[in-house]
Motif scaffolding. Structure first.
Motif, PDB file in Angstrom:
ATOM      1  N   ASP A 125     -13.831  -0.016   0.750  1.00 50.65           N
ATOM      2  CA  ASP A 125     -13.050  -0.014  -0.491  1.00 50.65           C
ATOM      3  C   ASP A 125     -13.789  -0.758  -1.597  1.00 50.65           C
ATOM      4  O   ASP A 125     -13.794  -0.336  -2.760  1.00 50.65           O
ATOM      5  N   SER A 145      -7.936  -4.518   0.726  1.00 53.37           N
ATOM      6  CA  SER A 145      -7.849  -3.081   0.464  1.00 53.37           C
ATOM      7  C   SER A 145      -6.690  -2.754  -0.465  1.00 53.37           C
ATOM      8  O   SER A 145      -6.816  -1.948  -1.396  1.00 53.37           O
ATOM      9  N   LYS A 178      -6.882  -1.257  -4.282  1.00 52.52           N
ATOM     10  CA  LYS A 178      -6.151  -0.039  -4.636  1.00 52.52           C
ATOM     11  C   LYS A 178      -5.273  -0.299  -5.861  1.00 52.52           C
ATOM     12  O   LYS A 178      -5.146   0.561  -6.746  1.00 52.52           O
ATOM     13  N   TYR A 221      -4.316  10.237  -6.453  1.00 47.57           N
ATOM     14  CA  TYR A 221      -4.214  10.214  -4.993  1.00 47.57           C
ATOM     15  C   TYR A 221      -4.590  11.549  -4.378  1.00 47.57           C
ATOM     16  O   TYR A 221      -4.216  12.626  -4.861  1.00 47.57           O
ATOM     17  N   SER A 230       0.817  -1.213   0.000  1.00 49.42           N
ATOM     18  CA  SER A 230       0.000   0.000   0.000  1.00 49.42           C
ATOM     19  C   SER A 230       0.849   1.261   0.000  1.00 49.42           C
ATOM     20  O   SER A 230       0.536   2.240  -0.686  1.00 49.42           O
ATOM     21  N   LYS A 233       1.031   4.057  -2.923  1.00 49.61           N
ATOM     22  CA  LYS A 233       0.758   5.475  -2.660  1.00 49.61           C
ATOM     23  C   LYS A 233       1.925   6.336  -3.150  1.00 49.61           C
ATOM     24  O   LYS A 233       1.723   7.402  -3.736  1.00 49.61           O
TER      25      LYS A 233
END
Length: 587
Positions: A396, A333, A337, A532, A256, A260
């Motif tokens: 999500d 999650s 993503k 983002y 994650s 990001k």
């Protein structure tokens, strides 16, 4: 057949008459007036294996333990509530408990002869001073309980975010990146907070911290360049020598963070790391039938030093095929993503298959999520971490699929958590609900900063979507409680800083109104998911099915476009997907 996991190498630890954690063991200890030897380990733990092979394979120790103690063996991953109360600073934990469950003495790894002497000494001390020992333990417990529960709410201020940032950066290692000295953990929550802070402030000094740390974690010994995936931590300050176990939890959290980082910095190195971690998870830890992932892969230094070709000729390290709800919630999650950012359709399909399995097999309508699934059965309710991960996963899934059933399940679980875990009197959430009499007797009813900060985030997210003011009250009270704690947490206050930033600066709510099958609406939705923005909530509303909600929000069901609001500030409607990035940058 034994239900306990011992070292994969030759040992005699199974000759110790280990008991399962539970009332039966404590009743036996009380009736026989024996102390409990509690061994807390994990299937992936190297020094747990060494203790099995040495101290717990020594004939004199085996005899001493079986004659004078009630030995209880606990797996940290399966029973984190027990570990939380009795861990002595690492694994293995070797703890001596009274027959009532109070912690008497203990340590971590203890070699053969010192263990023998330690056990004889503590047994003698207790039985020669039983009443005095019990009296002192009772006094200590009451003092600790009062300290834990004496928490008041404080006003929430923007400068608290700056203080958290300062505490984190004070630990930064300018030479090698990361935080602190050896052993060096990646401190994923701190990196996550700093990514948000960089995005918000565009402070280039934070960018330097992030680039240096992320490059060295992925470029050093912590990353397995042969099989993919991250080891748990580095034993050295320069990231060169890892501790060789691989945990699902660590890998999906790092997945994650690198995802990001790719969204924010658009550097392909971060994308490559993401793809390598996904490859490892799909090749080694996946349960394809259920769309879920196994808990961990064992440490084996010799194996991991081989090339991939050499590894294929020998047996791979043991994989714990237990399905842990909290870690799989995080994995769901992360994979959703990955779908949103990289258009990885297989990641979406795996995640949705997994979430449906967990809700069907690991959800109890009266108690919430079970902690783990093994051998066709779900086990161990009463842990807040499982509820938290699943609400996030459900929300999500709602964002990705715009299927209301996921939102309904998230709200149902959120309300159940408020009934069972929330402290109506003083605010905040209890980290667990004791599931045995021994845990009830020793429970301090703790409300730790980290998980409470995460709970505040998830209820704020729910409030933005549902406009349920009850959720908003919970957020404010929980963060107010956390505000009295964070300054003593240092580097570990990162989750509070992130949650408080969302509360003070507001969530970004993107609402797309239009036919989900319309090409232009699809582009708006895909771009909204891909770009983002900290504390972002994305919803797609159908003009027919969601007409009442659209009108309640003040939008026109006839106008098919995107609406972006930050807190109470709303921007002009958007029809062109390319405008989404520009407006979010302005926000």
């Amino acid at each position: 057949m034994s239900t306990f996991h011992f070292s994969p190498r030759t040992n005699l630890a199974h000759l110790i008459n280990w008991r399962e954690w539970g009332e039966k063991a404590f009743q036996e200890a009380q009736s026989e007036d024996k102390l409990i030897l509690l061994s807390i380990g994990a299937v992936w733990c190297h020094w747990c294996h060494v203790m099995d092979e040495e101290a717990y394979s020594d004939e004199e120790n085996i005899k001493l333990i079986n004659e004078r103690f009630i030995p209880v063996r606990v797996d940290n991953d399966r029973q984190p509530d027990v570990n939380r109360r009795y861990n002595m600073g690492g694994w293995p934990t070797t703890a001596i408990l009274t027959p009532e469950g109070e912690l008497l003495q203990g340590g971590t790894y203890i070699p053969t002869e010192p263990l023998n002497q330690f056990l004889r000494d503590v047994d003698k001390m207790y039985h020669e001073n039983t009443e005095e020992v019990k009296e002192k333990l009772t006094e200590l417990y009451e003092r600790q309980r009062n300290q834990v529960n004496r928490i008041e709410e404080r006003d929430l201020k923007d400068e608290m975010i700056q203080e958290v940032r300062t505490m984190i950066l004070a630990e930064y290692d300018e030479e090698y990146g990361g935080f602190g000295q050896e052993p060096k953990f990646p401190h994923i929550e701190a990196l996550d907070f700093l990514l948000d802070e960089y995005h918000r402030t565009k402070d280039e000094s934070i960018a330097t911290v992030l680039h240096t740390t992320l490059a060295n974690i992925a470029g050093g010994g912590m990353f397995d360049r042969e099989m993919g995936g991250f080891f748990r931590y580095s034993t050295t300050r320069d990231w060169s020598i890892p501790h060789f176990e691989k945990m699902l939890e660590d890998n999906v959290k790092l997945l994650s963070v690198y995802l990001k980082a790719f969204q924010i910095f658009n550097e392909n190195g971060y994308k490559d790391t993401v793809l390598d971690v996904i490859m490892y998870l799909k090749e080694w830890l996946i349960d394809e039938e259920r769309g879920l992932f196994y808990g961990s892969q064992d440490a084996d230094e010799e194996y991991y030093e081989m090339t991939r070709g050499e590894r294929e000729k020998v047996k791979a390290p043991f994989i714990d095929q237990t399905i842990y709800t909290s870690w799989n919630g995080m994995a769901i999650s992360a994979f959703l993503k990955a779908f949103a950012v990289l258009d990885a359709i297989d990641c979406r399909d795996i995640a949705l298959k997994g979430i449906d399995f967990l809700m069907e097999n690991c959800f109890n309508p009266a108690e919430g999520m079970y902690h783990y699934y093994h051998d066709g059965t779900a086990h161990n309710t009463g842990l807040l971490e499982d509820q938290l991960a699943m609400i996030n996963a459900l929300l999500d899934a709602y964002e990705i699929t715009h299927q209301k059933r996921y939102l309904d399940k998230a709200c149902r679980l959120a309300d159940l958590i408020l009934e069972r875990f929330y402290d109506e009197k003083d605010g905040g959430f209890y980290v667990d609900l004791p599931t045995s009499e021994a845990l009830k007797r020793t429970s301090l009813e703790e409300k730790p900063l980290t998980i409470n900060s995460c709970m505040a985030e998830v209820y704020f997210r729910l409030e933005v979507i549902t406009e349920n003011t009850r959720y908003g009250e919970v957020v404010k009270r929980t963060l107010g409680m956390c505000a009295n704690l964070y300054s003593r947490y240092g580097l570990f206050a990162a989750t509070f800083g992130r949650a408080l930033s969302g509360f003070i600066h507001g969530y970004t709510h993107i609402t797309i109104v239009g036919d989900p099958d319309d090409g232009e609406i699809k582009k708006l939705y895909q771009e909204s998911l891909k770009v983002y923005s900290p504390h972002k909530v994305v919803e797609e509303l159908d003009p027919i099915q969601d007409e009442k909600r659209i009108e309640k929000l003040g939008y026109n069901p006839e106008e098919h476009q995107a609406y972006i609001c930050k807190g109470k500030t709303c921007y002009p409607p958007i029809k062109d997907a390319e405008e989404i990035s520009r407006v979010l940058a302005e926000v």
